[in-house]
Motif scaffolding. Structure first.
Motif, short mmCIF file in Angstrom:
data_model
loop_
_atom_site.label_atom_id
_atom_site.label_comp_id
_atom_site.label_asym_id
_atom_site.label_seq_id
_atom_site.Cartn_x
_atom_site.Cartn_y
_atom_site.Cartn_z
N HIS A 123 0.86 -1.18 0.00
CA HIS A 123 0.00 0.00 0.00
C HIS A 123 0.89 1.23 0.00
O HIS A 123 2.09 1.15 0.31
CB HIS A 123 -0.92 0.01 1.23
N SER A 124 0.30 2.37 -0.29
CA SER A 124 1.06 3.62 -0.28
C SER A 124 1.11 4.25 1.11
O SER A 124 1.67 5.32 1.30
CB SER A 124 0.45 4.62 -1.28
N GLY A 125 0.49 3.58 2.08
CA GLY A 125 0.58 3.96 3.49
C GLY A 125 0.73 2.70 4.31
O GLY A 125 0.85 1.60 3.78
N LYS A 126 0.72 2.85 5.61
CA LYS A 126 0.89 1.70 6.51
C LYS A 126 -0.18 0.65 6.27
O LYS A 126 -1.36 0.96 6.06
CB LYS A 126 0.83 2.18 7.96
N VAL A 127 0.23 -0.62 6.29
CA VAL A 127 -0.71 -1.74 6.21
C VAL A 127 -1.21 -2.02 7.63
O VAL A 127 -0.41 -2.32 8.52
CB VAL A 127 -0.05 -3.00 5.62
N ARG A 128 -2.51 -1.92 7.84
CA ARG A 128 -3.06 -2.05 9.18
C ARG A 128 -3.79 -3.37 9.42
O ARG A 128 -4.07 -3.72 10.57
CB ARG A 128 -4.02 -0.89 9.48
N SER A 129 -4.13 -4.09 8.38
CA SER A 129 -4.90 -5.31 8.56
C SER A 129 -4.61 -6.27 7.41
O SER A 129 -4.29 -5.85 6.29
CB SER A 129 -6.40 -5.00 8.62
N LEU A 130 -4.71 -7.57 7.71
CA LEU A 130 -4.55 -8.58 6.67
C LEU A 130 -5.25 -9.85 7.09
O LEU A 130 -5.49 -10.11 8.27
CB LEU A 130 -3.08 -8.84 6.37
N ASP A 131 -5.62 -10.66 6.08
CA ASP A 131 -6.31 -11.91 6.35
C ASP A 131 -6.08 -12.87 5.20
O ASP A 131 -5.98 -12.46 4.04
CB ASP A 131 -7.82 -11.68 6.54
N TYR A 132 -6.02 -14.17 5.54
CA TYR A 132 -5.90 -15.21 4.53
C TYR A 132 -7.28 -15.66 4.06
O TYR A 132 -8.23 -15.74 4.85
CB TYR A 132 -5.20 -16.43 5.13
N ASN A 133 -7.36 -16.00 2.77
CA ASN A 133 -8.53 -16.71 2.27
C ASN A 133 -8.52 -18.11 2.90
O ASN A 133 -7.53 -18.84 2.77
CB ASN A 133 -8.47 -16.81 0.75
N PRO A 134 -9.59 -18.53 3.60
CA PRO A 134 -9.56 -19.80 4.32
C PRO A 134 -9.51 -21.02 3.41
O PRO A 134 -9.09 -22.10 3.83
CB PRO A 134 -10.85 -19.78 5.14
N ASN A 135 -9.95 -20.87 2.17
CA ASN A 135 -9.99 -22.00 1.24
C ASN A 135 -8.87 -21.97 0.21
O ASN A 135 -8.56 -23.00 -0.39
CB ASN A 135 -11.34 -22.02 0.51
N LEU A 136 -8.27 -20.82 0.00
CA LEU A 136 -7.12 -20.67 -0.90
C LEU A 136 -6.04 -19.94 -0.12
O LEU A 136 -5.90 -18.72 -0.24
CB LEU A 136 -7.50 -19.89 -2.16
N PRO A 137 -5.26 -20.65 0.68
CA PRO A 137 -4.35 -19.97 1.62
C PRO A 137 -3.17 -19.26 0.98
O PRO A 137 -2.35 -18.70 1.70
CB PRO A 137 -3.89 -21.11 2.54
N TYR A 138 -3.08 -19.26 -0.35
CA TYR A 138 -2.08 -18.42 -1.02
C TYR A 138 -2.65 -17.05 -1.37
O TYR A 138 -1.95 -16.20 -1.90
CB TYR A 138 -1.53 -19.12 -2.27
N ILE A 139 -3.94 -16.84 -1.06
CA ILE A 139 -4.60 -15.56 -1.32
C ILE A 139 -4.67 -14.76 -0.02
O ILE A 139 -5.14 -15.26 1.01
CB ILE A 139 -6.02 -15.77 -1.88
N LEU A 140 -4.19 -13.52 -0.06
CA LEU A 140 -4.18 -12.62 1.09
C LEU A 140 -4.92 -11.33 0.77
O LEU A 140 -4.77 -10.78 -0.33
CB LEU A 140 -2.75 -12.26 1.47
N ALA A 141 -5.69 -10.84 1.75
CA ALA A 141 -6.30 -9.52 1.63
C ALA A 141 -5.62 -8.59 2.61
O ALA A 141 -5.27 -8.99 3.73
CB ALA A 141 -7.79 -9.58 1.92
N THR A 142 -5.41 -7.34 2.19
CA THR A 142 -4.76 -6.35 3.05
C THR A 142 -5.56 -5.04 3.01
O THR A 142 -6.20 -4.71 2.02
CB THR A 142 -3.32 -6.06 2.59
N GLY A 143 -5.48 -4.30 4.12
CA GLY A 143 -6.09 -2.98 4.19
C GLY A 143 -5.07 -1.98 4.69
O GLY A 143 -4.28 -2.29 5.59
N GLY A 144 -5.08 -0.76 4.14
CA GLY A 144 -4.03 0.18 4.47
C GLY A 144 -4.50 1.59 4.75
O GLY A 144 -5.68 1.93 4.61
N ASP A 145 -3.53 2.43 5.11
CA ASP A 145 -3.80 3.83 5.39
C ASP A 145 -4.19 4.62 4.14
O ASP A 145 -4.67 5.75 4.25
CB ASP A 145 -2.57 4.49 6.01
#
Length: 405
Positions: free
Chosen positions: A225-247
């Protein structure tokens, strides 16, 4: 389209709050726990039960010796919580603790006039006299048989093993050792007890803790992200997929096997994103919340296991892959921006969901620090804002039909 999201159920208290968790060990009832900061009032932990059939909220309130900065429900015991203290209250306490909520009812809650009970200390995690920064987050591995949790501080992540009589520190990821910025968040790989992801600064990293003598970094996205990454989570069924949320107000979805560019870039928040959470059963759904006071339910079909299954089925009968507009390959970054309101996600013309904003909820008046899915009902979720307002909602019926039919 008609808004069919149902009624928002509000549980409000006159306390400041930062943390919310679904009771992971209870698969029969929709239960959530929240902790109060105890800035100018007594410290409490609230256990809230939601009856979807009756639309009723009931709660038990437990006294706690100090403010709660973060908490997580133990998947191996519905009456146990991992709690990170805010520093207020009892002195000499461990930075994080495993506590029990006594007399948690299996069914109906007692009357609202039931007296408050204190939480029970089970074990301390860490040294109260340590000069290291106190943790600001705690996460449990979602599989109950793993019995592991991680505490997150700015300088490192410490992993705790609860398989023995008392918690044992088993691994540590130190920021200084790996030239990391201050660590903000961590998430467990849902299918591997020895793998987790961390966020520091604008960077997201994954780790393999089987490596000896120290954990090994397996992937890094230097500028997620262009700011701090504040949150992340794995896809429970495809554990190579990650979601992130940022500033930067964006939510991004990544493939850890090929992280050069985000698979999806979702721009439906206007401020920091504090929470992202894949639905534990239907990974087409992603819940996000942030400092703008909004809770967004996103359809992310293109990066879900449903898309993988559909692609395999199409390949088996020799069909051509679907185009992106029909829910096929992932959209390029920027194609999933805000539509400015409560509109539902589009479908592909025959009733199947595609990527997009399902519903945007504005039930909160201050920053929303957490949004969590129920462990009992995959269509129920809760969100919590700083002013002590917890809101429970359900996935709109129209979106459920798109997923199930």
């Amino acid at each position: 389209m008609e808004d069919d999201r149902g009624t928002s159920h509000v549980y409000g208290i006159e306390r400041h709050t930062l943390c919310l968790a679904a009771v992971a060990g209870d698969s029969a009832r929709n239960r959530f726990v929240l902790g109060t900061l105890g800035i100018t009032e007594p410290c409490e932990i609230h256990l809230v039960d939601f009856d979807d059939d009756e639309g009723a909220l009931r709660s038990l309130v437990y006294k706690h010796p100090r403010g709660v900065r973060a908490l997580a429900a133990a998947p191996w015991d519905p009456a146990q919580l991992l709690v990170v203290g805010s520093g207020a209250g009892a002195s000499g306490a461990a930075p994080a603790e495993l506590v029990a909520l006594p007399d948690v009812p299996a069914g109906t809650f007692p009357s609202p006039e039931a007296p408050e009970q204190p939480t029970t200390l089970v074990a301390g995690l860490g040294d109260a006299a340590s000069e290291q920064p106190a943790p600001h987050a705690v996460v449990c591995h979602p599989a109950a048989h793993c019995r592991e949790a991680a505490t997150v501080s700015s300088t490192g992540v410490r992993v705790w093993d609860f398989a023995q009589a008392g918690p044992q520190a088993s691994h540590a990821i130190l920021a200084a050792r790996h030239a990391m910025d201050e660590i903000e968040a961590a998430a467990w790989n849902p299918t591997a007890a020895a793998q987790l992801a961390t966020a520091d600064g604008m960077c997201v990293r994954t780790w393999d803790m089987r490596a000896e003598p120290r954990s090994q970094q397996t992937m890094a996205i230097e500028y997620a992200h262009s700011g701090k990454v504040r949150s992340l989570d794995y896809n429970p069924n495809l554990p190579y997929i990650l979601a992130t949320g940022g500033d930067d107000g964006s939510v991004r979805v990544w493939d850890a096997r090929s992280p050069a560019a985000a698979l999806l870039d979702i721009a439906n928040h206007t401020h920091w994103v504090y929470s992202v959470a894949f639905n534990p059963n239907h990974d087409q759904l992603l819940l996000t919340a942030g400092a703008d006071g909004l809770v967004n339910l996103e359809s992310v079909v293109s990066v879900s296991s449903a898309q993988v299954v559909a692609g395999m089925a199409a390949a088996s009968i020799g069909e051509r892959p679907q185009s992106p507009a029909r829910g096929g390959s992932p959209q390029p970054a920027g194609d999933s921006g805000s539509d400015g309101g409560r509109s539902g996600a589009e479908d592909d013309g025959i009733g199947r969901a595609t990527d997009g904003l399902v519903v945007q909820l504005d039930d909160h008046e201050t920053s929303v620090y957490a949004a969590r899915w129920s462990a009992a009902d995959p269509w129920v979720f809760a969100s919590l804002s700083f002013d002590g307002r917890m809101v429970i909602n359900t996935v709109p019926q129209s979106e459920k039909f798109k997923i199930l039919l």
